[in-house]
Design a protein around this motif. Structure first.
Motif, PDB file in Angstrom:
ATOM      1  N   PHE A 265      -0.821  39.265   8.609  1.00  0.00           N
ATOM      2  CA  PHE A 265       0.157  39.872   7.288  1.00  0.00           C
ATOM      3  C   PHE A 265       0.605  40.510   7.006  1.00  0.00           C
ATOM      4  CE2 PHE A 265      -0.075  39.906   2.584  1.00  0.00           C
ATOM      5  CZ  PHE A 265       0.680  38.793   2.698  1.00  0.00           C
ATOM      6  N   PRO A 266       1.177  41.619   6.687  1.00  0.00           N
ATOM      7  CA  PRO A 266       0.919  43.140   6.580  1.00  0.00           C
ATOM      8  C   PRO A 266       0.268  43.193   5.417  1.00  0.00           C
ATOM      9  CG  PRO A 266       3.754  42.055   5.484  1.00  0.00           C
ATOM     10  CD  PRO A 266       2.197  40.457   6.382  1.00  0.00           C
ATOM     11  N   SER A 267      -0.997  44.608   5.800  1.00  0.00           N
ATOM     12  CA  SER A 267      -1.441  45.292   4.515  1.00  0.00           C
ATOM     13  C   SER A 267      -1.095  45.804   3.541  1.00  0.00           C
ATOM     14  CB  SER A 267      -2.484  45.962   5.447  1.00  0.00           C
ATOM     15  OG  SER A 267      -1.758  47.145   5.944  1.00  0.00           O
ATOM     16  N   GLU A 268       0.489  46.286   3.431  1.00  0.00           N
ATOM     17  CA  GLU A 268       1.561  46.392   2.634  1.00  0.00           C
ATOM     18  C   GLU A 268       1.644  45.582   1.476  1.00  0.00           C
ATOM     19  OE1 GLU A 268       4.119  46.175   5.690  1.00  0.00           O
ATOM     20  OE2 GLU A 268       2.047  46.618   5.536  1.00  0.00           O
ATOM     21  N   LEU A 269       1.072  44.453   1.725  1.00  0.00           N
ATOM     22  CA  LEU A 269       1.169  43.723   0.657  1.00  0.00           C
ATOM     23  C   LEU A 269       0.220  43.039  -0.169  1.00  0.00           C
ATOM     24  CD1 LEU A 269       4.254  41.472   2.075  1.00  0.00           C
ATOM     25  CD2 LEU A 269       4.838  43.127   0.669  1.00  0.00           C
ATOM     26  N   TRP A 270      -1.068  43.455   0.124  1.00  0.00           N
ATOM     27  CA  TRP A 270      -2.355  43.652  -0.524  1.00  0.00           C
ATOM     28  C   TRP A 270      -1.900  44.219  -1.826  1.00  0.00           C
ATOM     29  CZ3 TRP A 270      -5.240  45.167   3.942  1.00  0.00           C
ATOM     30  CH2 TRP A 270      -5.681  44.345   5.003  1.00  0.00           C
ATOM     31  N   TRP A 271      -2.895  43.880  -3.163  1.00  0.00           N
ATOM     32  CA  TRP A 271      -2.825  44.472  -4.135  1.00  0.00           C
ATOM     33  C   TRP A 271      -2.925  45.892  -4.151  1.00  0.00           C
ATOM     34  CZ3 TRP A 271       0.470  41.984  -7.114  1.00  0.00           C
ATOM     35  CH2 TRP A 271       0.192  40.642  -7.817  1.00  0.00           C
ATOM     36  N   THR A 272      -2.269  47.137  -5.170  1.00  0.00           N
ATOM     37  CA  THR A 272      -2.821  48.246  -4.948  1.00  0.00           C
ATOM     38  C   THR A 272      -3.413  48.904  -6.170  1.00  0.00           C
ATOM     39  OG1 THR A 272      -0.606  49.247  -5.656  1.00  0.00           O
ATOM     40  CG2 THR A 272      -0.542  48.754  -3.038  1.00  0.00           C
TER      41      THR A 272
ATOM     42  N   GLU B  41       9.538  38.764  -6.105  1.00  0.00           N
ATOM     43  CA  GLU B  41      10.063  40.283  -6.252  1.00  0.00           C
ATOM     44  C   GLU B  41      10.924  40.375  -7.932  1.00  0.00           C
ATOM     45  OE1 GLU B  41      10.840  44.324  -3.463  1.00  0.00           O
ATOM     46  OE2 GLU B  41      11.662  42.147  -2.821  1.00  0.00           O
ATOM     47  N   GLU B  42      12.015  39.852  -8.189  1.00  0.00           N
ATOM     48  CA  GLU B  42      12.776  40.724  -9.227  1.00  0.00           C
ATOM     49  C   GLU B  42      11.770  39.839 -10.284  1.00  0.00           C
ATOM     50  OE1 GLU B  42      16.725  38.528  -8.195  1.00  0.00           O
ATOM     51  OE2 GLU B  42      16.424  36.964  -8.893  1.00  0.00           O
ATOM     52  N   ILE B  43      11.059  38.971 -10.179  1.00  0.00           N
ATOM     53  CA  ILE B  43      10.567  38.500 -10.893  1.00  0.00           C
ATOM     54  C   ILE B  43       9.262  38.637 -11.692  1.00  0.00           C
ATOM     55  CG2 ILE B  43       9.666  36.280 -10.708  1.00  0.00           C
ATOM     56  CD1 ILE B  43      10.987  34.430 -12.880  1.00  0.00           C
ATOM     57  N   THR B  44       8.449  39.380 -11.326  1.00  0.00           N
ATOM     58  CA  THR B  44       7.226  39.657 -10.792  1.00  0.00           C
ATOM     59  C   THR B  44       7.358  41.652 -10.470  1.00  0.00           C
ATOM     60  OG1 THR B  44       6.776  39.558  -8.724  1.00  0.00           O
ATOM     61  CG2 THR B  44       6.344  37.742  -9.548  1.00  0.00           C
TER      62      THR B  44
ATOM     63  N   GLY C 174       5.521  42.596  -8.178  1.00  0.00           N
ATOM     64  CA  GLY C 174       4.040  42.565  -8.341  1.00  0.00           C
ATOM     65  C   GLY C 174       3.503  43.782  -9.465  1.00  0.00           C
ATOM     66  N   TYR C 175       4.677  44.656  -9.395  1.00  0.00           N
ATOM     67  CA  TYR C 175       4.075  45.527 -10.355  1.00  0.00           C
ATOM     68  C   TYR C 175       4.062  45.435 -12.188  1.00  0.00           C
ATOM     69  CZ  TYR C 175       3.860  49.109  -6.788  1.00  0.00           C
ATOM     70  OH  TYR C 175       3.694  49.668  -5.758  1.00  0.00           O
ATOM     71  N   ILE C 176       4.681  43.913 -12.580  1.00  0.00           N
ATOM     72  CA  ILE C 176       4.591  43.776 -13.587  1.00  0.00           C
ATOM     73  C   ILE C 176       5.497  44.630 -14.644  1.00  0.00           C
ATOM     74  CG2 ILE C 176       3.367  42.085 -12.849  1.00  0.00           C
ATOM     75  CD1 ILE C 176       1.708  43.060 -15.679  1.00  0.00           C
ATOM     76  N   ARG C 177       6.056  45.689 -14.630  1.00  0.00           N
ATOM     77  CA  ARG C 177       6.742  46.512 -15.273  1.00  0.00           C
ATOM     78  C   ARG C 177       7.488  45.989 -16.079  1.00  0.00           C
ATOM     79  NH1 ARG C 177       6.503  50.626 -10.926  1.00  0.00           N
ATOM     80  NH2 ARG C 177       7.683  48.873  -9.847  1.00  0.00           N
ATOM     81  N   ASN C 178       8.182  44.556 -16.231  1.00  0.00           N
ATOM     82  CA  ASN C 178       9.278  43.899 -16.840  1.00  0.00           C
ATOM     83  C   ASN C 178       8.147  42.854 -17.357  1.00  0.00           C
ATOM     84  OD1 ASN C 178       8.279  42.371 -13.991  1.00  0.00           O
ATOM     85  ND2 ASN C 178      10.165  41.369 -14.101  1.00  0.00           N
ATOM     86  N   HIS C 179       6.763  42.577 -17.825  1.00  0.00           N
ATOM     87  CA  HIS C 179       6.647  42.124 -18.394  1.00  0.00           C
ATOM     88  C   HIS C 179       6.879  41.741 -20.320  1.00  0.00           C
ATOM     89  CE1 HIS C 179       3.123  39.625 -21.170  1.00  0.00           C
ATOM     90  NE2 HIS C 179       3.622  41.794 -21.779  1.00  0.00           N
TER      91      HIS C 179
ATOM     92  N   ALA D 244      16.023  28.754  -2.793  1.00  0.00           N
ATOM     93  CA  ALA D 244      16.067  29.041  -1.239  1.00  0.00           C
ATOM     94  C   ALA D 244      15.545  30.700  -0.980  1.00  0.00           C
ATOM     95  CB  ALA D 244      16.971  28.664  -0.873  1.00  0.00           C
ATOM     96  N   GLY D 245      15.191  31.317  -0.383  1.00  0.00           N
ATOM     97  CA  GLY D 245      15.372  32.565  -0.124  1.00  0.00           C
ATOM     98  C   GLY D 245      14.781  33.648  -1.625  1.00  0.00           C
ATOM     99  N   TYR D 246      12.990  32.277  -1.757  1.00  0.00           N
ATOM    100  CA  TYR D 246      12.241  33.148  -2.834  1.00  0.00           C
ATOM    101  C   TYR D 246      11.746  33.815  -2.410  1.00  0.00           C
ATOM    102  CZ  TYR D 246       8.571  32.813  -6.309  1.00  0.00           C
ATOM    103  OH  TYR D 246       7.764  32.636  -7.408  1.00  0.00           O
ATOM    104  N   LEU D 247      10.471  34.108  -1.412  1.00  0.00           N
ATOM    105  CA  LEU D 247      10.399  35.269  -0.840  1.00  0.00           C
ATOM    106  C   LEU D 247      10.259  35.232   0.458  1.00  0.00           C
ATOM    107  CD1 LEU D 247       6.571  34.203  -0.978  1.00  0.00           C
ATOM    108  CD2 LEU D 247       8.660  32.649  -1.154  1.00  0.00           C
ATOM    109  N   GLU D 248       9.696  35.869   1.508  1.00  0.00           N
ATOM    110  CA  GLU D 248       9.315  36.079   3.121  1.00  0.00           C
ATOM    111  C   GLU D 248       8.372  35.479   3.652  1.00  0.00           C
ATOM    112  OE1 GLU D 248      10.719  39.968   5.125  1.00  0.00           O
ATOM    113  OE2 GLU D 248      12.313  40.299   3.997  1.00  0.00           O
ATOM    114  N   ASP D 249       8.863  34.601   4.072  1.00  0.00           N
ATOM    115  CA  ASP D 249       7.896  33.284   4.266  1.00  0.00           C
ATOM    116  C   ASP D 249       7.829  32.631   5.396  1.00  0.00           C
ATOM    117  OD1 ASP D 249       5.091  31.874   4.570  1.00  0.00           O
ATOM    118  OD2 ASP D 249       6.340  31.113   2.561  1.00  0.00           O
TER     119      ASP D 249
END
Length: 228
Positions: free
Chosen positions: A49-56, A101-104, A107-112, A205-210
């Protein structure tokens, strides 16, 4: 910290008749928890799992400052053992298609949206050493309580289908989800969410790369029983 800070103490148990009680605290996570929260991610999603996708720490700071009510963790023996994160969005069931990615906001939730109608789950993670204690289900139940407290219409989130790749040669994603609902198959994520009280809304479909899910996810909701 918000005035309606979340905190509850309870005993959790390992599965099986021999499970002993373990004291746990479910509360809002704060900046002092960031290292522990990142450790949860590292242990929950190890390489490849790519480490750049862990929380920052930048993402976690946004969670704490933009929507602290949606930033919860389970503390055991003084350190975070599991976490759940959400944001509030405006959701229209007739236009349900979206990506994680678009709805969250990745992961930065600036669109809250504080005036939105739906609490959307960004992530749920449990350290492997604590996974026999049912912490994921307790965190989900706690988020339902946040939905009721904030008078939102629903909790919503996309559930991966990590078992689908084992059946993709013989059935479509729709058929796979129907088999899970019928109890003919068990999926690690979708079945867990069903046990938490979530119900399917739409297969996306296409919700996330998995790779395991072939990029599919099942949108699943919990409706606030006090709102019609």
């Amino acid at each position: 910290m918000a005035s309606n800070a979340f905190r509850k103490e309870l005993y959790v148990f390992e599965r099986g008749p021999e499970g002993k009680p373990v004291m746990a605290v479910i509360r809002n996570y704060t900046e002092r928890d960031f290292d522990g929260l990142i450790r949860i991610q590292q242990e929950s999603f190890p390489p490849p799992f790519p480490s750049e996708l862990w929380w920052t720490k930048e993402q976690l700071a946004n969670h704490v400052h933009l929507f602290p009510e949606g930033a919860l963790c389970v503390e055991i023996d003084g350190e975070p053992a599991a976490s759940i994160t959400g944001l509030v969005v405006d959701f229209d069931p007739s236009h349900a298609e979206h990506t994680w990615e678009e709805i969250t906001d990745a992961g930065y939730i600036r669109n809250h949206k504080p005036d939105g109608n739906t609490l959307y789950i960004v992530d749920v993670s449990v350290r492997p050493m604590y996974r026999k204690l049912g912490l994921g289900k307790w965190l989900m139940q706690s988020m339902y309580e946040v939905v009721v407290q904030l008078k939102l219409e629903r909790l919503l989130g996309g559930g991966r289908l990590p078992g689908y790749h084992e059946h993709a040669d013989t059935m479509t994603a729709v058929q796979y989800a129907e088999a899970v609902l019928a109890g003919e198959l068990r999926d690690p994520v979708m079945s867990f969410l069903l046990r938490c009280g979530r119900t399917p809304v739409k297969l996306v479909a296409g919700y996330l790369e998995d790779e395991d899910s072939l990029n599919y996810a099942m949108l699943m909701e919990w409706k606030n029983p006090f709102i019609r």
